[in-house]
Scaffold this motif. Structure first.
Motif, mmCIF file in Angstrom:
data_model
loop_
_atom_site.group_PDB
_atom_site.id
_atom_site.type_symbol
_atom_site.label_atom_id
_atom_site.label_comp_id
_atom_site.label_asym_id
_atom_site.label_seq_id
_atom_site.Cartn_x
_atom_site.Cartn_y
_atom_site.Cartn_z
ATOM 1 N N VAL A 179 41.405 40.325 40.246
ATOM 2 C CA VAL A 179 40.218 39.211 40.016
ATOM 3 C C VAL A 179 39.102 40.413 40.301
ATOM 4 C CG1 VAL A 179 38.754 37.895 40.971
ATOM 5 C CG2 VAL A 179 40.938 37.276 41.175
ATOM 6 N N ALA A 180 38.234 40.164 39.149
ATOM 7 C CA ALA A 180 37.276 41.305 39.201
ATOM 8 C C ALA A 180 35.832 40.530 38.744
ATOM 9 C CB ALA A 180 37.380 42.437 37.951
ATOM 10 N N PHE A 181 34.972 40.632 39.604
ATOM 11 C CA PHE A 181 33.701 40.045 39.277
ATOM 12 C C PHE A 181 32.687 41.073 38.371
ATOM 13 C CE2 PHE A 181 34.964 37.601 42.744
ATOM 14 C CZ PHE A 181 34.020 36.419 42.725
ATOM 15 N N SER A 182 31.736 40.326 37.520
ATOM 16 C CA SER A 182 30.980 41.421 36.788
ATOM 17 C C SER A 182 29.744 40.699 36.543
ATOM 18 C CB SER A 182 31.704 41.101 35.224
ATOM 19 O OG SER A 182 30.695 41.605 34.342
ATOM 20 N N MET A 193 42.222 40.442 30.175
ATOM 21 C CA MET A 193 43.384 39.737 30.298
ATOM 22 C C MET A 193 44.526 40.664 29.674
ATOM 23 S SD MET A 193 42.897 36.696 31.122
ATOM 24 C CE MET A 193 44.415 36.298 30.986
ATOM 25 N N HIS A 194 44.166 41.641 28.870
ATOM 26 C CA HIS A 194 45.396 42.777 28.594
ATOM 27 C C HIS A 194 45.600 43.545 29.765
ATOM 28 C CE1 HIS A 194 46.922 45.677 25.787
ATOM 29 N NE2 HIS A 194 46.743 46.732 26.639
ATOM 30 N N HIS A 195 44.879 43.618 30.713
ATOM 31 C CA HIS A 195 45.478 44.100 32.159
ATOM 32 C C HIS A 195 45.419 43.431 33.173
ATOM 33 C CE1 HIS A 195 43.061 47.765 29.638
ATOM 34 N NE2 HIS A 195 44.152 48.452 30.279
ATOM 35 N N GLY A 196 45.861 42.112 32.787
ATOM 36 C CA GLY A 196 46.402 41.399 33.819
ATOM 37 C C GLY A 196 44.949 40.973 35.027
ATOM 38 N N LEU A 197 43.809 41.089 34.328
ATOM 39 C CA LEU A 197 42.880 40.927 35.239
ATOM 40 C C LEU A 197 42.005 39.691 34.842
ATOM 41 C CD1 LEU A 197 40.729 44.333 35.524
ATOM 42 C CD2 LEU A 197 41.550 43.048 37.212
ATOM 43 N N GLU A 198 41.615 38.760 35.878
ATOM 44 C CA GLU A 198 40.758 37.550 35.585
ATOM 45 C C GLU A 198 39.346 37.935 35.974
ATOM 46 O OE1 GLU A 198 38.574 34.828 37.300
ATOM 47 O OE2 GLU A 198 40.155 34.644 38.593
ATOM 48 N N LEU A 199 38.445 37.813 34.985
ATOM 49 C CA LEU A 199 37.047 38.080 35.029
ATOM 50 C C LEU A 199 36.047 36.834 35.497
ATOM 51 C CD1 LEU A 199 35.168 40.647 34.454
ATOM 52 C CD2 LEU A 199 34.872 39.307 32.257
ATOM 53 N N ARG A 200 35.491 37.157 36.517
ATOM 54 C CA ARG A 200 34.586 36.046 37.157
ATOM 55 C C ARG A 200 32.967 36.572 36.539
ATOM 56 N NH1 ARG A 200 37.894 34.612 42.466
ATOM 57 N NH2 ARG A 200 39.895 33.810 41.344
#
Length: 577
Positions: A367-370, A454-461
């Motif tokens: 999970v990565a916040f931006s 998504m390509h790296h299996g990350l969910e962006l918030r």
């Protein structure tokens, strides 16, 4: 109260009617968006496919496509519903019995109860497809800012819809051998394709903040339920700058609180700037566990803006588990092909996000916040300053335009007018935000960020795009946003939370400084790029004027302006892929 069972980011695809296609090929194309699970459901003319990236417990009860208990509705969903607990409680009071604690089931039961009125009740990011079995009726819906992608292709007796162009290619519904000429012209000007077009002929971007309904024998019904530019704040208006700052503080904390969910490692993309640092501080307030952060620095790339030391200072100040990725020309070489696969559609602006997302995945983030959206809503760009706004929309649109000598003046003007919804000088800050939110943010930043994470299996918030916060930010008097310099309200909020050096640093952006790499790598020789474009486009009766390619190469050599030429590199290599 039990926590939600799962939150997930996924890939979806579906088709109603049309020709036969390979489901296995489509699922493989979407695997990057959902490596944890995949599913299929069909009924009559409808087929729904889904791949799943689970952020919480990978329970079979969260499997998609999901079918209602009475078998009347099937649903596939990509995204997160941040107010799912409130909706669940309301539905339970109305008699709904849930099998799971998933937000997917809340959507399913909410649709059964409220129909199309559901979409305006949601706080979240989503792309959804529902099939009503008895009525043989399809509904599609997408969140108000367009954070989650949804593409569609329509024909007389049905349609296809999906998360990525690659899925339409895998299904045989679109091809890089059948490009949209107007989309190519759009890309030539902006460095990305302006919605609703895509580069692949016949596939369009589903409009953000809309739902549509289709039933055989009836016309398409498309209606808006939200607007990328929210209505004015409905509550009492703050009376002064201090009250406005407190309102923003409360709503930003609320947005972060809504989105701190899941039991996967939480982290964020940390630059040396204000927006991500402020998010990091608020995450630290609300999250007692490990918070991971990642930043990017540069080695032997002259001209690159390196904020890694400021990012490290923020991380140390807040007690984050921090990692810095050092980028060299060799790491650019080794990353390009993977970037071209991840991006799904060419863009001038996604390589930097790809590198950060890869570093985050290597740092075990899921999970990565931006800080996406902060500049657009709080006047963070230089061309949103009062003096620039006085020059009107043409100034803002020219900032986003890249040099393109190959387009006729009439073409350039037509494309600029397409992005300007009837605005005239002078602009106010809310109108400037409208141009940024509908244009650059939607067509480039959000699209690119979703694809590469998504390509790296990350969910962006993206908490700054919380609709309550956005409505308040756009209702605050323009003078308050600039009272003490750019992004006054966010800066006032951050003063007690971040190191002084971070607060004092000017806004510089993330500049990869690709000029030396492009100039010295034989792969990017202008003759090779021109040859690739000529062979791939010429076969379709399309083309890029030679003066556009060679003119941008001269700009690269003489002034170090790499963006105009880079756009042709990305397009040529993507077409060759």
């Amino acid at each position: 109260m039990a926590p939600p069972e799962k939150v997930e980011m996924c890939g979806l695809f579906g088709q109603v009617g049309g020709k036969a296609w390979s489901e296995a090929a489509v699922l493989e194309a979407l695997r990057g968006r959902g490596p944890d699970d995949q599913g299929r459901w069909s009924h009559g003319p409808a087929v729904l496919l889904h791949t799943r990236l689970a952020i919480q417990d990978l329970s079979p009860l969260g499997h998609q496509p999901m079918l209602s208990t009475d078998g009347t509705v099937a649903l596939v969903f990509n995204g997160e519903i941040y107010n799912q607990q409130e909706l669940r409680e309301e539905l339970e009071q109305l008699g709904t019995e849930f099998r799971s604690r998933s937000d997917t089931e809340v959507l399913l039961e909410g649709f059964r109860r409220w129909g199309q009125a559901l979409w305006g009740r949601l706080n979240g990011i989503f792309a959804v497809a529902c099939w009503e079995v008895a009525a043989q009726r399809l509904t599609l819906a997408r969140d108000g800012f367009g954070v989650k992608p949804l593409l569609w292709q329509r024909w007389s007796d049905g349609c296809a819809f999906g998360s990525e162009l690659s899925a339409f290619e895998a299904a045989g519904l679109a091809s890089r051998q059948r490009l949209d000429g107007e989309a190519l012209t759009s890309y030539s000007l902006w460095g990305s394709v302006a919605a609703p077009r895509t580069l692949l002929a016949g596939v369009e971007v589903f409009p953000a903040g809309h739902w549509c309904q289709w039933q055989r024998g009836q016309a398409w019904k498309l209606e808006a339920f939200a607007d990328p530019l929210p209505p004015p704040w409905p509550g009492p208006a703050p009376q002064d700058l201090e009250a406005g700052t407190l309102q923003v503080a409360r709503l930003l904390r609320q947005a972060v609180s809504r989105q701190v969910i899941g039991d996967r490692p939480v982290g964020l993309f940390l630059s040396g700037g204000l927006d991500s640092g402020l998010l990091a501080a608020l995450l630290r307030e609300q999250h007692g566990g490990i918070i991971r952060s990642v930043s990017v620095g540069f080695t032997d790339l002259p001209g690159a803006v390196d904020e890694s030391e400021l990012a490290a200072a923020t991380a140390q100040h807040l007690g984050l588990e921090h990692q810095t990725l050092r980028i060299t020309s060799q790491s650019l070489d080794s990353s390009l092909d993977a970037f071209l696969t991840a991006i799904d559609q060419p863009s001038i602006d996604g390589f930097n996000s790809f590198l950060v997302a890869r570093a985050a995945a290597d740092h075990a983030m899921r999970v990565a916040f931006s800080g996406l959206g902060a500049d657009e809503l709080f006047g963070g760009y230089g061309h949103m300053a009062p003096a620039a706004l006085a020059r009107g929309p043409e100034k803002l649109l020219r900032v986003r335009q890249i040099h393109c000598s190959g387009l006729a003046r009439g073409q350039r003007q037509a494309l600029r007018e397409a992005r300007n919804p009837g605005l005239h000088p002078p602009l106010n800050l809310r109108q400037a935000s409208e141009l940024e939110l509908r244009g650059y943010l939607h067509d480039t930043l959000l699209r690119d960020s979703d694809a590469v994470t998504m390509h790296h299996g990350l969910e962006l918030r993206v908490p700054f795009l919380d609709p309550d916060l956005a409505a308040a930010a756009l209702s605050i008097p323009q003078a308050w946003h600039n009272a003490e310099g750019p992004k006054t309200l966010l800066r006032r909020l951050a003063r007690p939370l971040l190191p002084a050096a971070v607060l004092a640093a000017p806004k510089r952006g993330f500049n990869l400084a690709l000029a030396p790499w492009l100039l010295h790598q034989p792969r990017f020789a202008p003759r090779r790029i021109a040859r690739l474009l000529g062979s791939r486009l010429g076969a379709q009766g399309l083309g890029v004027p030679p003066q556009a390619i060679w003119g941008s190469w001269l700009l690269l050599r003489s002034r170090g302006r790499w963006g105009p030429f880079w756009r042709w590199v990305v397009l040529a290599e993507w077409l060759a892929g």
